[in-house]
Write an enzyme that holds these catalytic residues in place. Sequence first.
Site, short mmCIF file in Angstrom:
data_model
loop_
_atom_site.label_atom_id
_atom_site.label_comp_id
_atom_site.label_asym_id
_atom_site.label_seq_id
_atom_site.Cartn_x
_atom_site.Cartn_y
_atom_site.Cartn_z
N ASP A 1 -3.33 8.79 36.78
CA ASP A 1 -3.68 7.80 35.77
C ASP A 1 -4.55 8.41 34.67
O ASP A 1 -5.34 9.33 34.92
CB ASP A 1 -4.45 6.65 36.45
CG ASP A 1 -4.57 5.43 35.55
OD1 ASP A 1 -3.76 5.29 34.62
OD2 ASP A 1 -5.47 4.60 35.80
N GLY B 1 -2.57 8.02 28.80
CA GLY B 1 -2.66 7.32 27.51
C GLY B 1 -4.07 7.31 26.96
O GLY B 1 -4.27 7.52 25.76
N SER C 1 5.66 3.37 37.59
CA SER C 1 5.74 2.17 38.42
C SER C 1 6.78 1.20 37.85
O SER C 1 7.15 1.29 36.67
CB SER C 1 4.38 1.47 38.50
OG SER C 1 4.08 0.82 37.27
N THR C 2 7.22 0.28 38.68
CA THR C 2 8.15 -0.74 38.21
C THR C 2 7.50 -1.58 37.12
O THR C 2 8.16 -2.00 36.16
CB THR C 2 8.57 -1.65 39.38
OG1 THR C 2 7.41 -2.15 40.05
CG2 THR C 2 9.44 -0.90 40.37
N GLU C 3 6.18 -1.81 37.24
CA GLU C 3 5.46 -2.58 36.22
C GLU C 3 5.36 -1.81 34.91
O GLU C 3 5.51 -2.40 33.82
CB GLU C 3 4.06 -2.93 36.73
CG GLU C 3 4.04 -3.92 37.89
CD GLU C 3 4.31 -3.27 39.23
OE1 GLU C 3 4.48 -4.00 40.22
OE2 GLU C 3 4.34 -2.02 39.31
N ASN C 4 5.12 -0.50 35.00
CA ASN C 4 5.10 0.33 33.79
C ASN C 4 6.44 0.22 33.06
O ASN C 4 6.49 0.04 31.84
CB ASN C 4 4.87 1.80 34.14
CG ASN C 4 3.48 2.12 34.64
OD1 ASN C 4 3.30 3.11 35.32
ND2 ASN C 4 2.51 1.29 34.33
N ARG D 1 5.62 -1.43 29.49
CA ARG D 1 5.16 -0.46 28.50
C ARG D 1 6.13 -0.40 27.32
O ARG D 1 7.32 -0.70 27.46
CB ARG D 1 5.04 0.93 29.14
CG ARG D 1 3.97 1.03 30.22
CD ARG D 1 2.57 0.99 29.66
NE ARG D 1 1.55 1.00 30.70
CZ ARG D 1 0.98 2.11 31.17
NH1 ARG D 1 1.36 3.29 30.71
NH2 ARG D 1 0.05 2.04 32.09
N ARG E 1 -6.84 8.66 43.10
CA ARG E 1 -6.54 8.05 41.80
C ARG E 1 -7.47 8.63 40.75
O ARG E 1 -8.70 8.58 40.89
CB ARG E 1 -6.69 6.54 41.83
CG ARG E 1 -6.35 5.93 40.46
CD ARG E 1 -6.18 4.44 40.48
NE ARG E 1 -5.69 3.99 39.17
CZ ARG E 1 -4.97 2.89 38.98
NH1 ARG E 1 -4.64 2.14 40.00
NH2 ARG E 1 -4.57 2.56 37.77
#
Length: 240
Positions: free
Chosen positions: A25, A28, A70-73, A77, A187
């Site tokens: 992580d 960005g 990730s699936t969310e990314n 995004r 992380r």
Amino acid sequence: MEQNKPNGAECSVGSAPRHIAFIMDGNGRWAKKRGMPREYGHVQGAKVFRRIIEYCGDIGIEIVTVYALSTENYAKRPKKEIDTILTLFEEYLTDAERDAPSRDLRVCFIGDRSIFAPDIRERMAALERATMSRKKRLNVAINYGGRAELVAAFNKLIASGKTNVTEADIEAALYTAGCPDPDIIVRTGAEMRLSNFLLWQSAYSELYFTDTLWPDFTESEVDKIIADFKGRKRRYGAAE
């Protein structure tokens, strides 16, 4: 490959981790701090990924898992950022195909592959087949979500006719089937959560959070994490 110790087992102080998982992580934010677009952070993060994977192998870590997308990314995004990540992934795939004959590394891709074109999916599968007998292992979690993995596993078991399942059944249906659970999940980037990463597999994993943004992550920090892990006593639910 053997599984982790069952609940109630104990791991003595001083043991090195066999399996490290990284939530990579901060790409960005690293770029933003430098007045650059987020995509630039992912390019730098990809370089660090290659270096850290090689270093972990050099110091005897058997298994590394990385959270690449990730699936969310993927769903949330900007398209430009996702396109950059997928391009970097294809570049890694090309490098891994080139290096496969000379490296003792099994490469596995975990996640929903439906976002990839058929030719990319075939290349991923071919690389997995070509490296499946190697001793060390790299799991690349791409378009991965822990909840989605569990749903896929349950549906797989239902389709096989199962009406009653055990923990062993579920583990065998996961993307990571046959792979020991992470000893420690790291992380970077100062956030302190798992973000839908390895929800089943992390039940007894040690957790380590660092403020270091992934593009700044170094081999010396890996050494620090391993030293910290060696000082922990893993009881798996047992008493002191």
